[in-house]
Scaffold this active site. Sequence first.
Site, PDB file in Angstrom:
ATOM      1  N   ASP A  56      35.246   8.581 -45.765  1.00 19.43           N
ATOM      2  CA  ASP A  56      35.092   7.426 -46.528  1.00 19.43           C
ATOM      3  C   ASP A  56      35.266   6.288 -45.888  1.00 19.43           C
ATOM      4  O   ASP A  56      36.231   6.117 -44.937  1.00 19.43           O
ATOM      5  CB  ASP A  56      35.324   7.609 -48.061  1.00 19.43           C
ATOM      6  CG  ASP A  56      36.823   8.217 -48.091  1.00 19.43           C
ATOM      7  OD1 ASP A  56      37.558   8.049 -47.169  1.00 19.43           O
ATOM      8  OD2 ASP A  56      36.947   8.923 -49.133  1.00 19.43           O
ATOM      9  N   ASN A 124      42.445  12.512 -60.223  1.00 21.11           N
ATOM     10  CA  ASN A 124      41.096  12.750 -61.325  1.00 21.11           C
ATOM     11  C   ASN A 124      40.337  13.860 -60.709  1.00 21.11           C
ATOM     12  O   ASN A 124      39.204  14.063 -61.189  1.00 21.11           O
ATOM     13  CB  ASN A 124      40.650  11.571 -61.612  1.00 21.11           C
ATOM     14  CG  ASN A 124      39.874  10.839 -60.264  1.00 21.11           C
ATOM     15  OD1 ASN A 124      39.981  11.435 -59.260  1.00 21.11           O
ATOM     16  ND2 ASN A 124      39.520   9.743 -60.569  1.00 21.11           N
ATOM     17  N   HIS A 126      39.074  13.837 -57.631  1.00 20.61           N
ATOM     18  CA  HIS A 126      37.965  13.370 -56.723  1.00 20.61           C
ATOM     19  C   HIS A 126      38.160  13.888 -55.120  1.00 20.61           C
ATOM     20  O   HIS A 126      39.305  14.402 -54.913  1.00 20.61           O
ATOM     21  CB  HIS A 126      37.905  11.801 -56.540  1.00 20.61           C
ATOM     22  CG  HIS A 126      38.714  11.077 -56.082  1.00 20.61           C
ATOM     23  ND1 HIS A 126      39.285   9.872 -56.418  1.00 20.61           N
ATOM     24  CD2 HIS A 126      39.894  11.551 -54.943  1.00 20.61           C
ATOM     25  CE1 HIS A 126      40.300   9.429 -55.553  1.00 20.61           C
ATOM     26  NE2 HIS A 126      40.671  10.401 -54.751  1.00 20.61           N
ATOM     27  N   GLU A 131      33.847  10.282 -57.394  1.00 27.26           N
ATOM     28  CA  GLU A 131      34.693  10.051 -58.728  1.00 27.26           C
ATOM     29  C   GLU A 131      34.182  11.129 -59.752  1.00 27.26           C
ATOM     30  O   GLU A 131      32.805  11.576 -59.723  1.00 27.26           O
ATOM     31  CB  GLU A 131      34.558   8.799 -59.219  1.00 27.26           C
ATOM     32  CG  GLU A 131      35.321   7.700 -58.180  1.00 27.26           C
ATOM     33  CD  GLU A 131      36.769   7.646 -58.145  1.00 27.26           C
ATOM     34  OE1 GLU A 131      37.429   8.703 -58.488  1.00 27.26           O
ATOM     35  OE2 GLU A 131      37.411   6.586 -57.690  1.00 27.26           O
TER      36      GLU A 131
END
Length: 238
Positions: A56, A124, A126, A131
């Site tokens: 990313d 979380n 990811h 997400e």
Amino acid sequence: MSHLAAKFLIKQVLHKPSSVLGLATGSTPTGTYENVIEDHRKNQTSYEQVQTVNLDEYVGLTPTDPTSYRYFMENNLFQHIDIKAKNTHIPNGKANDLQAECSRYEQLLRELGVDIQLLGIGRNGHIGFNEPGTSFQTKTHVIELAESTRKANARFFDSLEQVPNSAITMGIDSILQSKEIILLASGKNKANAIKQLASEQIDKFFPASALHQHPNVTVIADREALTFCDNTEKLQTV
Ligand code: PGA
């Protein structure tokens, strides 16, 4: 953890000198890269024919911005090994047409074929910047960053306001196309995520659970990241 992860990458490159390595940024893989660099210096493992693809990049940051992932990779790995600059691929967060950039990157992933993908995991759940709620079918795409992710990454910036709101990320499907996947987790703040991953429940709101659909995933975690894991009988201790 880092030593073991580096061994996976080095073994892959020794076995196939023209390997395609999928790489990650963040705090977790820095020790892995240090071990790769040390091995390159001591044992001359060569990356001359290796290609890399990163997961990313933030939208809006130039490659020379010290908070960009391109800069991170140059600093933490590329400039310390004998890899060719033209063989290192990271999405261009400054592209005028972000959709075209996503398609170009996805096409590149398909053409190269990733041999081994290194992943971190967000608190979380990811993976890359996918997400919670992201479809498991996604290819490379632009994503709005969760507020919790921006806060977690604010430590790399002067202030929270400077953390970009969006990023280009390999999609979950793009990640699952890799032949092999290594997920790294370090520290107590990842313990809940690793507990949830170990529960083996597939849940769109916990992106890392998509990895249960892949046949060749290794999780390498340190003791702190395993704090809340009770089904450790499946784990190999090294
Ligand atoms: P970290 O990030 O290695 O900096 O904890 C991992 C991630 O958010 O995927």
